[in-house]
Design an enzyme around this catalytic site. Structure first.
Site, PDB file in Angstrom:
ATOM      1  N   GLY A 129     -15.933 -26.994  46.930  1.00  0.00           N
ATOM      2  CA  GLY A 129     -15.926 -27.718  48.201  1.00  0.00           C
ATOM      3  C   GLY A 129     -16.704 -29.017  48.198  1.00  0.00           C
ATOM      4  N   GLU A 244     -22.361 -42.982  32.489  1.00  0.00           N
ATOM      5  CA  GLU A 244     -21.202 -42.085  32.526  1.00  0.00           C
ATOM      6  C   GLU A 244     -19.926 -42.860  32.868  1.00  0.00           C
ATOM      7  OE1 GLU A 244     -19.570 -38.062  34.813  1.00  0.00           O
ATOM      8  OE2 GLU A 244     -21.644 -38.714  35.108  1.00  0.00           O
ATOM      9  N   ARG A 245     -20.006 -43.723  33.863  1.00  0.00           N
ATOM     10  CA  ARG A 245     -18.822 -44.479  34.280  1.00  0.00           C
ATOM     11  C   ARG A 245     -18.447 -45.553  33.267  1.00  0.00           C
ATOM     12  NH1 ARG A 245     -21.022 -44.003  40.500  1.00  0.00           N
ATOM     13  NH2 ARG A 245     -20.042 -41.956  40.842  1.00  0.00           N
ATOM     14  N   GLN A 338       8.190 -46.190  29.223  1.00  0.00           N
ATOM     15  CA  GLN A 338       9.501 -46.744  29.587  1.00  0.00           C
ATOM     16  C   GLN A 338      10.124 -47.483  28.403  1.00  0.00           C
ATOM     17  OE1 GLN A 338      10.770 -46.120  32.594  1.00  0.00           O
ATOM     18  NE2 GLN A 338      12.687 -47.238  32.297  1.00  0.00           N
ATOM     19  N   GLY A 342      14.053 -42.467  26.258  1.00  0.00           N
ATOM     20  CA  GLY A 342      14.005 -41.005  26.280  1.00  0.00           C
ATOM     21  C   GLY A 342      13.035 -40.418  25.287  1.00  0.00           C
ATOM     22  N   THR A 367     -14.157 -40.834  41.773  1.00  0.00           N
ATOM     23  CA  THR A 367     -12.810 -41.369  41.906  1.00  0.00           C
ATOM     24  C   THR A 367     -12.829 -42.889  42.043  1.00  0.00           C
ATOM     25  OG1 THR A 367     -12.779 -41.252  44.321  1.00  0.00           O
ATOM     26  CG2 THR A 367     -12.093 -39.265  43.122  1.00  0.00           C
TER      27      THR A 367
END
Length: 381
Positions: A129, A244-245, A338, A342, A367
């Site tokens: 949470g 860390e970032r 792309q 395929g 984030t």
């Protein structure tokens, strides 16, 4: 491109590491991805060769190097595959907490085995949470005599299965005002009563990286395992998030460079309508655009690494690099896939794995939305 903070010693180290990874990691990586786990034996081999925690002081078994050696390690591991991020987390995120805030007794007790790979580390902040909102974590540690009683659950923990040593962010004072002043860091060791692992989480990408839930049920943690001072955990976490970032930005930049290189090779050999794909103007324009973004990203990142190594506060710029370079990597993964057509969707091509592994870099270590919030605050908005 020559990195301004690297010397000939760093480049010799890179050659040795690349040779090691070519033998010990690259040939086995797809098997590790299938097994959903990187074997502990690989960690041991990394330690034996001096590729774990190189900046740890020599008296604890490290080499006492500058952080440039860690940059090289993270770049070379990323070139093999993003699932090796757990080693970067061990070297450059968890261990710095111990070297910065640990007592001499704690350093003597823990660091030597961290350098050899006998001990694997993790840091447990995120809860079911509470992710970016660290001040509202629910895990508690109640003082009882010579120990704390730890209760709570953590999730999305990198190295969660292998970890022998886990730095746990918890509330030692749930009633503190403001809330963040009640947070402390406790070091939980494998085998402690009340400490267990939940399930190994099944992720879209990063298949061989062991991400897990950790559970603490009346877990008794000796008070000598308190890292730093009680109530200062939040400040410690904020202090270390710059590095860390920056690590995430380094990984994203390296992944982008790797994707461009492999795609350039592919379009020069793949033919359609009687000519190679590289001869189509659309292909050329796409590759030129990507190459330009990557060059700009590398220039920005390199000067940031140099400033970080010099001890400067570059939180704002690192937040910029984290969101911008991870966004760039995500876009490049899509564009490169792309261009493969395929075949890009086939597991036998590395671009498919890159396409799966890249998006999460915009989520972990805060984030990209949180990065923009930090930048906005620093701008006085």
């Amino acid at each position: 491109m020559k990195h301004p903070y690297l010397t000939e010693d760093h480049e010799m180290f890179r050659k040795a590491l690349r040779k090691f990874l070519d033998k010990e990691a690259s040939p086995h990586f797809e098997k590790w991805e299938e097994d959903r786990l990187i074997p502990r034996s690989f960690w041991k081999k990394m330690g034996e060769q001096g590729f774990l925690c190189p900046d740890v002081d020599e008296k604890y078994g490290g080499s006492g190097t500058d952080w440039g050696f860690s940059v090289v390690i993270n770049e070379e591991l990323e070139r093999v595959g993003t699932s090796l991020i757990g080693i970067g987390l061990h070297n450059d995120i968890v261990i710095p907490y111990i070297t910065a805030y640990g007592t001499e007794e704690q350093k003597d007790r823990w660091l030597p085995d961290c350098v050899t790979g006998d001990t694997i580390t993790a840091i447990a902040m995120t809860e079911p949470g509470a992710g970016s909102d660290l001040a509202n974590i629910k895990t508690t540690a109640v003082s009882e005599g010579d120990h704390y009683v730890l209760n709570g659950q953590k999730t999305f923990i990198t190295n969660g299965i292998h970890a022998d040593l886990v730095i746990v962010a918890c509330k030692t004072d749930p009633d503190a005002v403001p809330k963040h002043k009640g947070i402390s860091l406790l070091v939980v060791e494998r085998g402690m009563e009340g400490f267990s692992r939940g399930r190994k989480l099944d992720k879209i990408g990063l298949h061989s990286q062991d991400t897990a839930e950790l559970i603490f049920e009346d877990c008794k943690v000796p008070k000598e395992n308190l890292l730093g001072e009680e109530g200062k955990g939040f400040l410690y976490l904020m202090d270390k998030l710059q590095q860390e970032r920056l690590l995430v930005a380094i990984g994203a930049q390296t992944a982008s460079e790797d994707m461009l290189e492999m795609t350039l090779e592919y379009v020069k050999t793949r033919k359609a309508f009687g000519k190679t794909i590289s001869q189509f103007q659309n292909t050329q324009f796409k590759l030129v655009e990507m190459a330009t973004e990557i060059e700009i990203g590398r220039t920005f990142l390199d000067q940031l690494i140099a400033r970080h190594m010099a001890g400067e506060d570059v939180v704002t710029q690192v937040s910029m690099a984290k969101w911008k370079l991870t966004e760039m990597a995500r876009n490049i993964a899509t564009e490169c896939m792309q261009l493969y057509g395929g075949y890009g969707y086939m597991e036998e091509y590395k671009i498919a794995r890159r396409y799966r592994d890249t998006p999460v870099s915009a989520i972990y270590a805060g984030t990209n939305e949180i990065m923009k919030t930090i930048i906005a605050k620093k701008m006085g908005l």
